[in-house]
Enzyme design. Structure first.
Site, short mmCIF file in Angstrom:
data_model
loop_
_atom_site.label_atom_id
_atom_site.label_comp_id
_atom_site.label_asym_id
_atom_site.label_seq_id
_atom_site.Cartn_x
_atom_site.Cartn_y
_atom_site.Cartn_z
N LYS A 125 66.99 17.34 25.68
CA LYS A 125 67.69 18.18 26.64
C LYS A 125 69.06 17.60 26.98
CE LYS A 125 63.99 20.83 28.69
NZ LYS A 125 63.14 21.09 29.87
N LYS A 205 61.14 26.15 15.51
CA LYS A 205 60.10 26.57 16.43
C LYS A 205 60.52 27.86 17.12
CE LYS A 205 58.40 24.93 20.68
NZ LYS A 205 58.08 23.93 21.66
N LYS A 208 62.96 31.59 22.67
CA LYS A 208 63.77 32.71 23.11
C LYS A 208 65.26 32.40 22.94
CE LYS A 208 64.71 35.44 27.03
NZ LYS A 208 65.04 35.10 28.39
P1 AMP Z 1 58.72 27.02 26.95
O1 AMP Z 1 59.03 28.48 26.88
O2 AMP Z 1 59.32 26.23 25.82
O3 AMP Z 1 58.96 26.43 28.29
O4 AMP Z 1 57.16 26.89 26.69
C1 AMP Z 1 56.17 27.41 27.54
C2 AMP Z 1 54.81 27.12 26.93
O5 AMP Z 1 54.68 27.79 25.68
C3 AMP Z 1 54.57 25.64 26.64
O6 AMP Z 1 53.20 25.33 26.87
C4 AMP Z 1 54.90 25.49 25.19
O7 AMP Z 1 54.24 24.43 24.58
C5 AMP Z 1 54.47 26.85 24.62
N1 AMP Z 1 55.35 27.22 23.50
C6 AMP Z 1 56.63 27.61 23.57
N2 AMP Z 1 57.15 27.89 22.34
C7 AMP Z 1 56.12 27.65 21.48
C8 AMP Z 1 55.99 27.74 20.06
N3 AMP Z 1 56.99 28.14 19.28
N4 AMP Z 1 54.80 27.42 19.51
C9 AMP Z 1 53.76 27.03 20.27
N5 AMP Z 1 53.81 26.94 21.61
C10 AMP Z 1 54.98 27.23 22.22
#
Ligand code: AMP
Ligand code: TRP
Length: 347
Positions: A125, A205, A208
């Protein structure tokens, strides 16, 4: 088939209470669904569960205050639409319970600095927002530890990227317990089988911010518009070229959304060039749409009842505040600072 992740779950100590959180980033995507929410929905039938929209964590990233309330509401809607059921678990907004921030400060007095410096999420970050490397970005895992410990949760469903933070939480809790007496359980990470879903580009990965996602609100047409040009195995330049399903991200998605027979059909058809990528994607798109359709319906239903989301979040706060307050009272006693008779942390 047993993956390492599943083994980790099986050997986890007995879970008595589950906690997890997500930053209010707005619209959810199928990576969030497969990597987190789908597991949460299952866990709410197995354990008492608490799920938090962690707005205090979100302060560490650049954002527009005028948009925050909307993002929180959007996240709550997305969760409820996905099947998080307030009858079976508790959902709330982190900042409505001030004890999270209070315990976070207490934990900062036992958290080892050197351990924080090794956190890969902080390093990532800091690199991503060099103009805003604030102290909160660095102490972020301390607040996360407090989120979990304030409810004495011992099971934390998260994606692979958060495992380091849960290990850090265990260390903080251990140090607190050693110094001030046994107070908190050491939580275990509960990993979902889909810890890392790749995006439409097949390279990074799903996220958004990269725009390589399929949103949980996307309708049938949108899903197809995104999947039709998505990357497949580069060996298949023409319909007659055989491919390697293991090198195709669309096949990886089939494994999440399609039946065993369809997975087999896709893999064999790809290897033999018996089917084209387009046919393969049509089945995939249909299956994704089928999984998302009930979410879109639940969402529409929730939107027809104004105030319902706010009501659910308020009920969550009301249910949890006494728990958080009780933990803080015990912590204060253990620390030897203002205790029960002088604590003003009343709601
Ligand atoms: P974030 O939107 O990155 O804050 O993620 C929110 C939750 O979704 C967390 O538990 C992440 O580990 C999961 N997550 C987000 N993106 C992915 C992805 N591409 N694959 C698997 N899990 C994800
Ligand atoms: N740091 C987590 C993420 O980025 C969100 C989070 C905050 C969390 N507090 C938590 C997750 C407590 C699990 C438990 O996804």
């Amino acid at each position: 088939m047993t993956t390492g992740d599943e083994r980790r779950q099986e050997t986890a100590p007995r879970v008595t209470r589950v906690f997890s959180g997500m930053q209010p980033s707005g619209e959810l995507h199928i990576g969030n669904w497969l990597g987190a929410l789908k597991t949460w929905v299952r866990l709410q039938d197995e354990y008492p569960c608490i799920f938090s929209i962690v707005d205090l964590h979100a302060l560490t990233q650049p954002y527009d205050p005028a948009e925050m309330a909307g993002r929180i509401r959007e996240m709550a809607l997305g969760w409820l639409a996905a099947g998080i059921d307030p009858e079976r678990c508790t959902v709330f907004v982190q900042s409505t319970i001030p004890e999270h921030a209070e315990l976070s400060w207490v934990f900062s007095a036992v958290a080892p600095l050197g351990y924080l410096e090794r956190m890969t999420q902080f390093k990532d970050k800091a690199k991503a927002q060099p103009e805003n490397v604030n102290a909160g970005l660095f102490t972020y895992p301390i607040l996360q530890a407090a989120d979990i410990a304030i409810y004495r949760a011992d099971g934390v469903p998260v994606g692979e990227d958060q495992v380091q933070h849960i290990e850090f939480t265990r260390e903080v809790v251990r140090r607190f317990n050693n110094r001030f007496g046994e107070t908190f359980p050491e939580p275990a990470a509960l990993l979902s089988p889909a810890a890392r879903v790749m995006g439409l580009d097949g390279e990074r990965k799903m996220s958004k911010s990269l725009g390589n996602h399929i949103g949980l609100n996307d309708d049938r047409e949108t899903i197809w518009r995104k999947i039709a040009p998505a990357k497949t195995d580069v060996r298949r330049k023409r319909r007659s070229d055989p491919g390697v399903p293991e090198d195709c991200n669309m096949y990886a998605w089939h494994r999440f959304f399609s039946s065993e027979e369809e997975q087999h059909w896709a893999a064999e058809g790809c290897r033999s060039a018996g089917i084209g990528c387009r046919e393969c994607k049509e089945v995939l798109a249909r299956n994704i749409d089928a999984e998302l359709a009930p979410m879109r319906e639940r969402r529409a239903e929730l939107e027809r009842t104004p105030g319902r989301v706010e009501e659910i979040l308020a009920a969550g706060t009301a249910a949890l505040r006494p728990l958080a307050r009780e933990t803080m009272l015990e912590v204060r006693e253990r620390l030897g600072i203002a205790g029960r008779e002088r604590y003003e942390g009343d709601a």
